[in-house]
Design a protein around this motif. Structure first.
Motif, PDB file in Angstrom:
ATOM      1  N   LEU A 232       0.795  -1.234   0.050  1.00  0.00           N
ATOM      2  CA  LEU A 232       0.021  -0.120   0.063  1.00  0.00           C
ATOM      3  C   LEU A 232       0.712   1.269   0.068  1.00  0.00           C
ATOM      4  O   LEU A 232       0.644   2.291  -0.894  1.00  0.00           O
ATOM      5  CB  LEU A 232      -0.967  -0.086   1.305  1.00  0.00           C
ATOM      6  CG  LEU A 232      -1.869   1.131   1.233  1.00  0.00           C
ATOM      7  CD1 LEU A 232      -2.740   1.382   0.140  1.00  0.00           C
ATOM      8  CD2 LEU A 232      -2.605   1.115   2.590  1.00  0.00           C
ATOM      9  N   GLY A 233       1.798   1.200   0.898  1.00  0.00           N
ATOM     10  CA  GLY A 233       2.968   2.451   0.791  1.00  0.00           C
ATOM     11  C   GLY A 233       3.331   2.618  -0.497  1.00  0.00           C
ATOM     12  O   GLY A 233       3.637   3.562  -1.127  1.00  0.00           O
ATOM     13  N   ALA A 234       3.975   1.428  -1.163  1.00  0.00           N
ATOM     14  CA  ALA A 234       4.590   1.403  -2.597  1.00  0.00           C
ATOM     15  C   ALA A 234       3.639   1.898  -3.401  1.00  0.00           C
ATOM     16  O   ALA A 234       4.030   2.752  -4.496  1.00  0.00           O
ATOM     17  CB  ALA A 234       5.045   0.289  -2.806  1.00  0.00           C
ATOM     18  N   CYS A 235       2.483   1.585  -3.495  1.00  0.00           N
ATOM     19  CA  CYS A 235       1.407   2.166  -4.248  1.00  0.00           C
ATOM     20  C   CYS A 235       1.383   3.667  -4.375  1.00  0.00           C
ATOM     21  O   CYS A 235       1.090   4.505  -5.299  1.00  0.00           O
ATOM     22  CB  CYS A 235       0.035   1.421  -4.269  1.00  0.00           C
ATOM     23  SG  CYS A 235      -0.092  -0.145  -4.550  1.00  0.00           S
ATOM     24  N   LEU A 241      -1.849   1.618  -9.226  1.00  0.00           N
ATOM     25  CA  LEU A 241      -3.303   1.418  -8.858  1.00  0.00           C
ATOM     26  C   LEU A 241      -3.496   0.757  -7.369  1.00  0.00           C
ATOM     27  O   LEU A 241      -2.751  -0.097  -6.969  1.00  0.00           O
ATOM     28  CB  LEU A 241      -4.018   0.602  -9.693  1.00  0.00           C
ATOM     29  CG  LEU A 241      -4.251   0.893 -11.316  1.00  0.00           C
ATOM     30  CD1 LEU A 241      -4.559  -0.389 -12.123  1.00  0.00           C
ATOM     31  CD2 LEU A 241      -4.950   2.224 -11.581  1.00  0.00           C
ATOM     32  N   PRO A 242      -4.203   1.443  -6.658  1.00  0.00           N
ATOM     33  CA  PRO A 242      -5.400   2.283  -6.868  1.00  0.00           C
ATOM     34  C   PRO A 242      -5.170   3.854  -6.594  1.00  0.00           C
ATOM     35  O   PRO A 242      -5.924   4.664  -6.439  1.00  0.00           O
ATOM     36  CB  PRO A 242      -6.726   1.835  -6.328  1.00  0.00           C
ATOM     37  CG  PRO A 242      -6.096   1.390  -4.829  1.00  0.00           C
ATOM     38  CD  PRO A 242      -4.771   0.829  -5.128  1.00  0.00           C
ATOM     39  N   LEU A 243      -3.971   3.897  -6.052  1.00  0.00           N
ATOM     40  CA  LEU A 243      -3.449   5.279  -5.919  1.00  0.00           C
ATOM     41  C   LEU A 243      -2.760   6.001  -6.778  1.00  0.00           C
ATOM     42  O   LEU A 243      -1.580   6.743  -6.543  1.00  0.00           O
ATOM     43  CB  LEU A 243      -2.513   5.180  -4.586  1.00  0.00           C
ATOM     44  CG  LEU A 243      -3.285   4.567  -3.427  1.00  0.00           C
ATOM     45  CD1 LEU A 243      -2.192   4.268  -2.136  1.00  0.00           C
ATOM     46  CD2 LEU A 243      -4.492   5.390  -2.727  1.00  0.00           C
ATOM     47  N   MET A 266      10.845   9.887  -6.528  1.00  0.00           N
ATOM     48  CA  MET A 266       9.821   9.744  -5.871  1.00  0.00           C
ATOM     49  C   MET A 266       9.219   8.503  -6.329  1.00  0.00           C
ATOM     50  O   MET A 266       8.979   7.475  -5.567  1.00  0.00           O
ATOM     51  CB  MET A 266       8.875  10.693  -6.096  1.00  0.00           C
ATOM     52  CG  MET A 266       7.445  10.615  -5.047  1.00  0.00           C
ATOM     53  SD  MET A 266       6.409  12.198  -4.983  1.00  0.00           S
ATOM     54  CE  MET A 266       5.391  11.595  -4.089  1.00  0.00           C
ATOM     55  N   VAL A 267       8.842   8.203  -7.816  1.00  0.00           N
ATOM     56  CA  VAL A 267       8.226   7.031  -7.995  1.00  0.00           C
ATOM     57  C   VAL A 267       9.068   5.697  -8.195  1.00  0.00           C
ATOM     58  O   VAL A 267       8.439   4.623  -7.951  1.00  0.00           O
ATOM     59  CB  VAL A 267       7.573   7.238  -9.467  1.00  0.00           C
ATOM     60  CG1 VAL A 267       6.790   8.336  -9.549  1.00  0.00           C
ATOM     61  CG2 VAL A 267       8.633   7.509 -10.288  1.00  0.00           C
ATOM     62  N   VAL A 291       1.422  -7.839  -5.472  1.00  0.00           N
ATOM     63  CA  VAL A 291       2.390  -6.916  -6.171  1.00  0.00           C
ATOM     64  C   VAL A 291       2.397  -7.152  -7.601  1.00  0.00           C
ATOM     65  O   VAL A 291       2.431  -6.290  -8.333  1.00  0.00           O
ATOM     66  CB  VAL A 291       3.823  -7.107  -5.378  1.00  0.00           C
ATOM     67  CG1 VAL A 291       4.957  -6.335  -6.312  1.00  0.00           C
ATOM     68  CG2 VAL A 291       4.214  -6.925  -3.986  1.00  0.00           C
ATOM     69  N   THR A 292       2.501  -8.739  -7.999  1.00  0.00           N
ATOM     70  CA  THR A 292       2.350  -8.964  -9.323  1.00  0.00           C
ATOM     71  C   THR A 292       1.236  -8.226  -9.916  1.00  0.00           C
ATOM     72  O   THR A 292       1.138  -7.833 -11.284  1.00  0.00           O
ATOM     73  CB  THR A 292       2.678 -10.440  -9.740  1.00  0.00           C
ATOM     74  OG1 THR A 292       1.611 -11.135  -9.079  1.00  0.00           O
ATOM     75  CG2 THR A 292       4.236 -10.834  -9.372  1.00  0.00           C
ATOM     76  N   VAL A 293       0.015  -8.442  -9.575  1.00  0.00           N
ATOM     77  CA  VAL A 293      -1.353  -8.129  -9.894  1.00  0.00           C
ATOM     78  C   VAL A 293      -1.317  -6.842  -9.983  1.00  0.00           C
ATOM     79  O   VAL A 293      -1.826  -6.116 -11.145  1.00  0.00           O
ATOM     80  CB  VAL A 293      -2.395  -8.736  -9.157  1.00  0.00           C
ATOM     81  CG1 VAL A 293      -3.846  -8.150  -9.417  1.00  0.00           C
ATOM     82  CG2 VAL A 293      -2.567 -10.276  -8.990  1.00  0.00           C
ATOM     83  N   VAL A 294      -0.807  -5.962  -9.161  1.00  0.00           N
ATOM     84  CA  VAL A 294      -0.876  -4.446  -9.124  1.00  0.00           C
ATOM     85  C   VAL A 294       0.134  -4.137 -10.154  1.00  0.00           C
ATOM     86  O   VAL A 294      -0.449  -3.201 -11.113  1.00  0.00           O
ATOM     87  CB  VAL A 294      -0.429  -3.878  -7.726  1.00  0.00           C
ATOM     88  CG1 VAL A 294      -0.157  -2.396  -7.871  1.00  0.00           C
ATOM     89  CG2 VAL A 294      -1.699  -4.196  -6.627  1.00  0.00           C
ATOM     90  N   GLY A 295       0.908  -4.659 -10.308  1.00  0.00           N
ATOM     91  CA  GLY A 295       1.876  -4.154 -11.472  1.00  0.00           C
ATOM     92  C   GLY A 295       1.442  -4.474 -12.924  1.00  0.00           C
ATOM     93  O   GLY A 295       1.662  -3.754 -13.617  1.00  0.00           O
TER      94      GLY A 295
END
Length: 634
Positions: A232-235, A241-243, A266-267, A291-295
């Motif tokens: 969540l922090g990494a997002c 997604l979703p941030l 930053m990113v 992590v893989t799904v978000v990526g």
């Protein structure tokens, strides 16, 4: 994990990496207008000084054996509260030094470029102070040897981004974008802070060494929770997604800020956090899968958004979302992907910084216009910008022999190597993303530098000064060479002390089935873009387009989704809380007060002040007592 040794020689001076840019920021901010004439030079000097220290540390590290490349510089005891004791130190290992060289190297080129770009800005000195603060915060983030130090740098990066995105705060759009970035990132920061608290509650420590050594003995659910909170922090920081909604609006800041955020600071922080925390994710397959799904989802979403943007900086911002998605996906693949995640991050730092600064060069010659539909034919009047931007473009689409061909194709190959249904799905997403990347980046290239002139009246494009073009040329060299240097030069072996034991060997194969498929999709993407934006005239006004195009222009309705799922329910919850407070809590308190006040008012009427009334009351009372006694006897 390998043993941590005490740093020696140049590495014992690692604190200078942070001290130089931090001192520069302090002098420029506290010195005020007295530093206006030379403030930009001091800012560049401080960043270059950190780069020089980083290079010296890197050279010294190469002289150590693999088991000795993980060293710590103890600074001071930072915090003692009950059982919580935090010693502040800097961890010097292959992972941190790789980030140090990227941050200070690319960051210094962005500083130098900014001398020309911000030449006529009356607050240029303050701009360089914020750039120095940004670099110092990011260096602390990647060098800290514990999660609290990382968190301090994490928040420093958030503060610096807020200051730089809203640098031109007199523009309402810039002020709003800065606030949006700050608020969205607080969501991710909340996840990271809870993860750190959970680490202390579970392991009794928040140092990397202590957490990683004890993670294997913790309950699987706890480790999974920590992993998901770290994600969540990494997002938040990496605009996944979703941030992700803050990233495209962040283009309201000066263009060098966009380059620094997207390429060197930053990113990339989210990718660093996940790779640095690899022992936790190795023990939490569910978090690793997340992590893989978000990526995968973000790499496709960012690519689609890039297809619909006519603003050159926002098109590149969508590209960053997509490429960081590739890195997250690779990091989620575990031992098969860590090296390619960092290799692509470093290579991306060069070609994305080059393209953002190239976009700034175009804006410099086009009176700050950002709409690509009003560009065209700029290759003839901005030759250096066109050539350097073009090399970055070829690198990001994976043209054979350039950086992206080595690093992004490595991620695609690693995704298919996972095997099974998940491997096929992830591999398919990376292939599709590669094809879309070739299309939208070709769209940017053709609309900007090819076709006919679509310039506004009074615009006379011209090449930028050398202080801007020299950094572009240096970055273009990295766009061409960095990927091959990392993948073919033993980067996997170099990173080994920072990664889990048993890492897979990475042997680059120039021709594979996935590689051939990627190349074919790249050609198709370029061909479609050529047909639409180079072989035929580009209208100055954007046509309505398909439903997908409309959605892409609106960032896939990210703001609308956030408004519907978070903001509106939050407003209703706030109204409900206010109603409960006013009618419930306040109603009970006010009602009780009113009841007591009314009762006392009625009782007060019995006190008339007349003796005859009191005598009558006493007579009536006595009569009642006598009557009661008579009744009792009867």
């Amino acid at each position: 994990m390998t043993a941590v040794l005490t740093a020696e020689g140049v590495q014992s001076l690692a604190w200078l990496l942070i001290a130089f840019p931090l001192a520069g920021a302090a002098v420029l901010l506290l010195g005020g207008r007295r530093t206006d004439k030379w403030g930009h030079l001091l800012g560049c000097a401080m960043s270059l000084a950190s780069f020089a220290v980083g290079v010296a540390m890197f050279v010294q590290m190469l002289g150590y054996g693999h088991e000795e490349r993980r060293r710590v510089v103890h600074l001071f005891q930072y915090l003692v509260v009950g059982d919580l004791k935090v010693d502040m130190g800097l961890l010097i290992d292959p992972l941190s030094i790789s980030f140090v060289l990227l941050i200070t190297g690319v960051g210094s080129l962005i500083h130098i470029y900014s001398i020309g770009y911000m030449e006529h800005d009356p607050d240029r000195r303050r701009f360089f102070a914020f750039l120095n603060l940004f670099v110092a915060s990011m260096l602390l983030l990647v060098l800290a040897d514990n999660y609290l130090g990382l968190y301090i740098g994490w928040e420093g990066v958030g503060l610096a981004s807020y200051l730089l995105i809203g640098f031109w705060q007199y523009k309402p759009t810039a002020a709003t974008a800065a606030k949006k970035a700050f608020v969205v990132n607080r969501v991710g920061d909340f996840g990271l802070s809870i993860a750190i608290m959970l680490m202390f509650a579970t392991f009794g420590t928040i140092s990397f060494t202590g957490v990683f050594e004890n993670a294997g003995g913790a309950e699987k659910g706890v480790v999974t929770a920590i992993g998901l909170l770290l994600l969540l922090g990494a997002c938040g920081k990496s605009a996944q997604l979703p941030l992700q909604s803050w990233l495209l609006d962040a283009m309201e800041g000066p263009t060098p800020v966009s380059a620094l955020i997207h390429a060197a600071t930053m990113v990339t922080a989210g990718v660093y956090l996940i790779v640095r925390s690899n022992p936790i994710f190795e023990l939490a397959p569910t978090a690793q899968l997340a992590v893989t799904v978000v990526g995968a989802a973000t790499l496709l979403a960012g690519a689609i958004i890039g297809c619909g943007k006519d603003d050159i900086k926002k098109a590149l911002a969508g590209s960053t979302m997509s490429q960081i998605g590739y890195m997250h996906l690779a990091a989620g693949l575990g031992k098969a992907g860590y090296v390619f995640a960092i290799a692509h991050l470093i290579a991306h730092g060069f070609f994305k910084a080059g393209m953002f600064l190239g976009a700034g060069s175009v804006m410099h010659g086009m009176k700050d216009a950002v709409n690509m539909r009003k560009y065209g034919a700029l290759r003839a009047v901005m030759v250096i910008t066109w050539a350097t931007f073009g090399l970055g473009y070829l690198a990001i689409i994976g043209f054979p022999g350039l950086s992206g061909w080595f690093t992004k194709d490595g991620i695609i190959e690693a995704a298919f190597h996972k095997g099974g249904t998940s491997g096929a799905i992830l591999g398919g997403c990376t292939l599709l993303g590669a094809g879309i990347t070739a299309y939208y980046m070709s769209r940017v290239m053709f609309m900007t530098f090819f076709g006919g002139k679509r310039w506004d009246d009074g615009v006379h494009p011209h090449e930028s000064p050398k202080v801007m073009t020299v950094p572009l040329m240096l970055l273009s060299v990295g766009s061409v060479l960095m990927g091959g240097f990392l993948v073919l030069g033993g980067f996997s072996e170099f990173l080994a002390p920072s990664l889990p034991p048993g890492m897979e060997e990475h042997h680059f194969e120039p021709i594979t089935n996935a590689g051939i498929a990627t190349f074919v999709l790249m050609i198709i993407g370029v061909g479609i873009a050529w047909r639409q934006y180079a072989a035929r005239p580009v209208p100055r006004e954007a046509p309505r387009g398909s439903l997908v195009t409309v959605a892409a222009r609106k960032d896939l309705y990210g703001d609308a989704i956030n408004e519907s799922l978070i903001m509106r329910p939050g407003q209703w919850l706030t109204r409900l809380a206010v109603f409960f407070d006013n009618k419930g809590v306040d109603g009970v308190v006010n009602g009780l007060a009113a009841g007591i006040g009314g009762t006392s008012g009625r009782v007060r009427r019995l006190q008339t002040g007349f003796v005859r009334s009191y005598a009558l009351s006493m007579f009536i009372g006595a009569a009642l007592v006598v009557g009661a006694l008579v009744l009792v006897r009867i």
